[in-house]
Every structure is written in C-alpha cells, then in structure tokens.
Design an enzyme around this catalytic site. Structure first.
Site, PDB file in Angstrom:
ATOM      1  N   LYS A 160     -86.777 -91.126  56.335  1.00 46.13           N
ATOM      2  CA  LYS A 160     -85.575 -90.668  57.030  1.00 46.13           C
ATOM      3  C   LYS A 160     -84.681 -91.868  57.309  1.00 46.13           C
ATOM      4  O   LYS A 160     -85.079 -92.824  57.962  1.00 46.13           O
ATOM      5  CB  LYS A 160     -85.940 -89.981  58.346  1.00 46.13           C
ATOM      6  N   GLY A 173     -75.950 -91.348  55.480  1.00 46.66           N
ATOM      7  CA  GLY A 173     -77.338 -91.209  55.048  1.00 46.66           C
ATOM      8  C   GLY A 173     -78.295 -92.191  55.692  1.00 46.66           C
ATOM      9  O   GLY A 173     -79.462 -92.281  55.289  1.00 46.66           O
ATOM     10  N   ARG A 237     -88.119 -75.230  55.810  1.00 46.73           N
ATOM     11  CA  ARG A 237     -87.553 -74.695  57.047  1.00 46.73           C
ATOM     12  C   ARG A 237     -87.108 -73.253  56.828  1.00 46.73           C
ATOM     13  O   ARG A 237     -87.001 -72.784  55.690  1.00 46.73           O
ATOM     14  CB  ARG A 237     -86.335 -75.534  57.454  1.00 46.73           C
ATOM     15  N   ASP A 329     -82.201 -74.499  60.701  1.00 46.33           N
ATOM     16  CA  ASP A 329     -82.589 -75.551  59.759  1.00 46.33           C
ATOM     17  C   ASP A 329     -83.569 -76.530  60.385  1.00 46.33           C
ATOM     18  O   ASP A 329     -84.111 -77.395  59.686  1.00 46.33           O
ATOM     19  CB  ASP A 329     -81.355 -76.301  59.243  1.00 46.33           C
ATOM     20  N   ASN A 330     -83.814 -76.399  61.678  1.00 43.87           N
ATOM     21  CA  ASN A 330     -84.782 -77.253  62.367  1.00 43.87           C
ATOM     22  C   ASN A 330     -86.042 -76.484  62.752  1.00 43.87           C
ATOM     23  O   ASN A 330     -86.760 -76.882  63.670  1.00 43.87           O
ATOM     24  CB  ASN A 330     -84.160 -77.865  63.623  1.00 43.87           C
ATOM     25  N   ASP A 339     -87.936 -82.431  63.253  1.00 45.37           N
ATOM     26  CA  ASP A 339     -86.614 -83.007  63.509  1.00 45.37           C
ATOM     27  C   ASP A 339     -86.405 -83.370  64.979  1.00 45.37           C
ATOM     28  O   ASP A 339     -85.868 -82.584  65.756  1.00 45.37           O
ATOM     29  CB  ASP A 339     -85.501 -82.072  63.031  1.00 45.37           C
TER      30      ASP A 339
END
Length: 577
Positions: A160, A173, A237, A329-330, A339
């Site tokens: 990450k 990013g 997810r 999405d988490n 996350d």
C-alpha cells in the site's frame, strides 16, 4: 431458536485470521522456514479472472475486468525497514532472517521485484457515504501476488503506497509514514484482540517526501513516504462485485465468474452442500416461502457473508472500535476488518463518536450506527448478486434477517462475558451503558476495572464504588447515587451466579483488554518515527500483541488520553489520512 447456518460449517482457512495465535504448536513452530526466493506462488486471481488488456497506469475507466496488471512505481532513496510482524512471517513460513537482508527494504517498497510475483491492482466500485461512487479500485495498493503456505492456505501479499494505478484518479498512489504506522499497528492490534482483520507483514520508509494537505485547508506539507505490506487471504470487497453489476448486461457474467472464484477458493464447503445438510428455512410468509440454501450456493454464500459481517461488527462494538469509513468498498467478503483510515477506539464512551472528520455532519459511520450500516452494506452487496440473477429477493431478505439475528446473538454474548454474568441481562447492561454515556466513562478501563467488584452483598454502600474509582472521575453526588444503585443490582446478579470472584475476574480479563491502540499512542509513535526513531513503533507493537495481559512496567500504555490528544489530526482524521 437459532437456525443452523452455512457459517457453522467446517472451519475454513479464513478462520486462522482470528485464531492463529491459539493454534501455535511445536509442530507448527518446526515448519521449514523459507527464503523469499522459495515462496510458493500461485496466482489464481490473475489466472482465473478477466483482466485489463491495457498495461498503462493512466487514470481511466477499466471495463470488463477484475484487475489491471501494474508494477510498483513509488520512488525510493535508501529505503529502511521500520518494523515487521513475527506472527505474519510465521503464517507465510518466512524465515525471520530474511528481514535482515540488505535488499529487504527494496523488495518491500517495490523498488525491486520479488522472484515469482505477479503484480496487479484490483478493480472495484462502492457506495461512499450512501452514494454510489462508480469505479474506485486499488488507487495506491498493488498486489505482489498470491502464495500458498505449508498448510495450503492462500495468502495475498499487497503493498500500500506503491505508486499509481489506473484507479488512482487524481491522486499520486503514495502513502505517508503517519497513516502507514496507523495501518500497520492497528492490523496487528486487532488480530491480537481476536478480531478478524487483514494483517501487516512489514513497514518500510521510502526515503522520499510526499506532499499531503492533512486538513484540506490549502496548506500541504511534506511528510516521509512509507509503504505497508498488507497480507490477507483475499482483498475482495463488496464493491468488487457491485462495479460489474452496475455496468449492465455485458458485465453481469463477471459477477457470476467472480462469485464462483470466491466460493471455490474461500468458501469451498459451499460447493459440496446437499439436501441432507438441512439448510431449508421458512421465511414466515407462508408454506410456499421457503429458502433452500442447499439449492443455491450463491444464497448460502450471501448468508455466510452476512453472518461473518455481523459477527465482525459485534466484535468491534465489544472493544469499542469505530472503523470510520464503512463504505461498501471497505467491506471484506471474508468478514475481515479492512482498510484502516481514520479509525478510532472509544476513549470516553460516546455512542455518537466518529473518528472521521468527513463524517461529522451526518455521523453516518459513528460507533452506534455501525451495526445498521453493516446491514445496509450487506443489502447493497445482495442487490449486486440479485442483479446478476444469482439470488432472488426472498433469499436477499433472508440474508438480511440472518445478519440481524447473528449480530444480536454475538453482541449479547460478548456483553454478557464483558460483565461476567452467566446470562444476558438486557436491563442491567442497558443501564450500565447509559450511565457510561452520561458520565463519559472510559470504555476500556471501566470494563477492566469492573472485574474487581466482589459478589459480597454485605459490603457497605460507601465502599461499592472504590474498585471503579479510577474510571468514575469527577462525578457529583447524584451520579454517585446512580452508580451505587447500579453496582448494588450488579452485585446481586454476581452473588446469584455461582461463580467465584477469582474465576470471574480471570474470565472477564480474558475479554476486556487492558491495552487498546488509542490514537494518542499512535501519534506518539508517529512523532518519534518522523524524527528517525522507530523504537516506539516497535514497542507499541509488542504491547498490543498481548492486550489482555497486565504487562508490568507498561502501565503508561493504558493511561487516559492527555489533553493534547484531542487536537485535530490525533483524535480525528480525514478519509485520506
């Protein structure tokens, strides 16, 4: 009466996420330890699912694909290893000596590629604060590949902050040391609390600076760049399925393909169900309204995802954890905490607490709302499966019903254990939580002290609150009377339970942690690390690996937050922090 469920089926490898510390044995400890070059890679995600035909990292809409092939691209300059997790290394059969390699920081910052790896970024969408946000995806996380350990468990390795992907949108990013320390430590702290979570293998600083506007006030500053190596059996997810269901008929087959992949690799017991499993249930709407989970593996899967999610959030409520950004999405389809952004553990008990500055206006994701948000998110996940015609409305409604019953069962069991009673007492526990909210009592310290209450019904009233004195600060006469009244009733329940004071104390201390990862503890470690001193990060990791032990000499890590802990950027953070 509780119904049998797919969640009660034989344990899968996913269970080891929460149970791994309890399963250590001499046999496991004698497993062969591997060098990085000897890891057993098996890239099922890339092999079995449709990918993006383009290989650039330009931010764009990625259609008809579950992933894009990308390589880490974060710039590094003399990267350094800050901290690593021994227990995650053990899961991967990785020799601890590998962390001493001079090239380790280069490999786990993405500057050098791991032999046998196959890197990609995942495509997904999501509802953010209740609104569909369309394509999101791994904007700064790059999976290095999947490997199989000696127990045939599949683990995905991900960096990450490793650079841009097609899903980065307007971002760079990258990640900073501040947020990376928080993610690393909380991943490992949650695991030690027995809560299903993604894990963290290592944290590396890149040696480069990254610009961040922490408060969105037009005053960005340069911060040390860093990269966390995250580990999970899958980072799939709810939004991984939603994105394809939202894109219409052409992509609906991808929902099915992805569901088949997920069940095959992560819920294999659902492939072998048969009628003898007795997984047919009446919905209470008439004889014709029966949900037969053995006839539809997708419905059985949705029910299991719902129950895992309910169990996870019940565990969060038990330790006072607030995720902060429960967008779809988490939400992990494996029922993992995933996350770590602006999370926070409760200090003073406040049901409306949110650690996310973005969430302040509506408090959609505050502590008290998490169970309902979990249900809403399951509903959206179910809609994606329904859109792909994998389940029907009746099956979706049944999964939501099972979410509710599973959450209540788990939450009541957890709270019953926290107060040391043999059975759930709704009135007593409800009044306790109300008292704690009124007086802003520290959630963690109070429950730890509660085990010191004796069942002796002859103790004088003036002594009843002595064991709780350190938690009941600055309360007036009226509130003392309210607390004394509650403790009297609680003591009566204890005396009739038949459990000795000593036995109860041991039991309560095994579920009420002495140490939690309070935000101010993270910040102290961050402040030192930003000056080049990583010892506090490593010390904090060791303390959080044994949250239920008293750990003589470490008492300062259980203290209430100091005044400075309530400044912005410590007790509350933004989504991108």
């Amino acid at each position: 009466m509780a119904s049998p469920s797919p969640a009660a089926a034989p344990a899968t490898a996913v269970d080891s996420v929460a149970d791994e510390p309890k399963k250590q044995s001499s046999t496991e400890n004698s497993r062969a330890k591997l060098k990085l070059e000897d890891l057993n890679w098996d890239h099922s995600f890339v092999r079995e699912l449709p990918g993006d035909p383009l290989t650039d990292i330009i931010s764009r809409e990625v259609l008809h694909a579950c992933y894009s092939r990308v390589s880490p691209s974060a710039e590094v300059e003399d990267p350094q290893l800050v901290v690593w997790s021994e227990s995650v290394a053990d899961i991967l059969d990785l020799d601890p000596k590998e962390f001493e390699r001079p090239d380790f920081p280069h490999l786990f910052s993405g500057a050098s590629l791991l032999k046998g790896g196959l890197s990609y970024a995942q495509c997904y969408g999501g509802h953010q604060f209740g609104v569909w946000a369309d394509q999101l995806g791994d904007g700064r996380a790059i999976t290095l590949g999947e490997l199989l350990n000696s127990r045939s468990e599949r683990w995905e390795i991900q960096l990450k902050g490793a650079g841009k992907t097609p899903y980065s949108r307007f971002a760079d990013g990258l990640a900073v040391l501040r947020s990376s320390i928080r993610e690393f430590l909380c991943s490992e702290a949650m695991h030690s609390l027995g809560i299903p979570t993604t894990r963290a293998l290592s944290l590396v600083i890149t040696g480069k600076l990254v610009s961040r506007d922490m408060f969105y006030d037009g005053n960005p500053k340069d911060e040390p760049g860093a990269i966390v190596c995250r580990v999970a059996q899958s980072f799939l997810r709810f939004g991984s399925f939603q994105i394809h269901a939202k894109r219409g008929k052409e992509d609906l087959e991808i929902v099915k393909t992805l569901a088949d992949y997920t069940i095959k690799h992560h819920f294999p017991h659902l492939e072998s169900m048969n009628k003898s499993d007795s997984l047919s249930f009446s919905t209470g709407e008439g004889n014709s309204d029966v949900v037969d989970l053995t006839s539809n593996k997708y419905a059985a899967w949705l029910v299991e995802v719902a129950e895992r999610t309910a169990s996870l959030i019940a565990k969060w409520q038990g330790v006072g954890f607030t995720h902060g950004v429960l967008n779809t999405d988490n939400m992990s389809v494996l029922g993992l905490t995933i996350d770590y952004g602006p999370f926070g553990f409760l200090d003073a008990f406040d049901p409306s607490f949110t650690p996310n500055t973005t969430d302040i206006p509506g408090r959609r994701y505050c502590f008290a709302e998490q169970p309902d948000i979990g249900s809403w998110n399951i509903g959206q996940f179910g809609v994606a499966l329904s859109t792909a015609q994998l389940i029907n409305k009746k099956e979706l409604n049944y999964a939501l019903e099972r979410y509710g019953s599973k959450f209540m069962d788990e939450y009541q069991a957890i709270m019953t254990k926290k107060v040391g009673l043999p059975r759930y007492n709704k009135e007593l526990i409800g009044e306790l939580l109300n008292n704690m909210a009124v007086d802003k009592v520290d959630y963690t310290n109070f429950f730890r002290l509660l085990s010191n209450i004796k069942a002796d019904t002859n103790a004088p009233d003036k002594e009843l609150l002595v064991p709780l004195k350190a938690a009941l600060l600055d309360i007036g006469r009226e509130r003392k009377e309210a607390w004394t009244s509650w403790v009297k009733r609680y003591r009566t329940e204890l005396s009739s339970s038949g459990i000795s004071d000593e036995e109860r104390k041991v039991s309560m201390n095994s579920v009420n942690p002495r140490y939690i990862l309070r935000n101010y503890l993270c910040q102290s470690a961050i402040d030192m690390a930003e000056q080049g001193d990583f010892e506090e990060v490593r010390r904090l990791l060791k303390v959080m690996e044994r949250p239920f032990d008293d750990q003589p000499g470490m008492e300062r890590y259980a203290r209430l937050p100091p005044a400075w802990a309530y400044r912005p950027g410590v007790c509350m953070l933004s989504c991108s922090s």
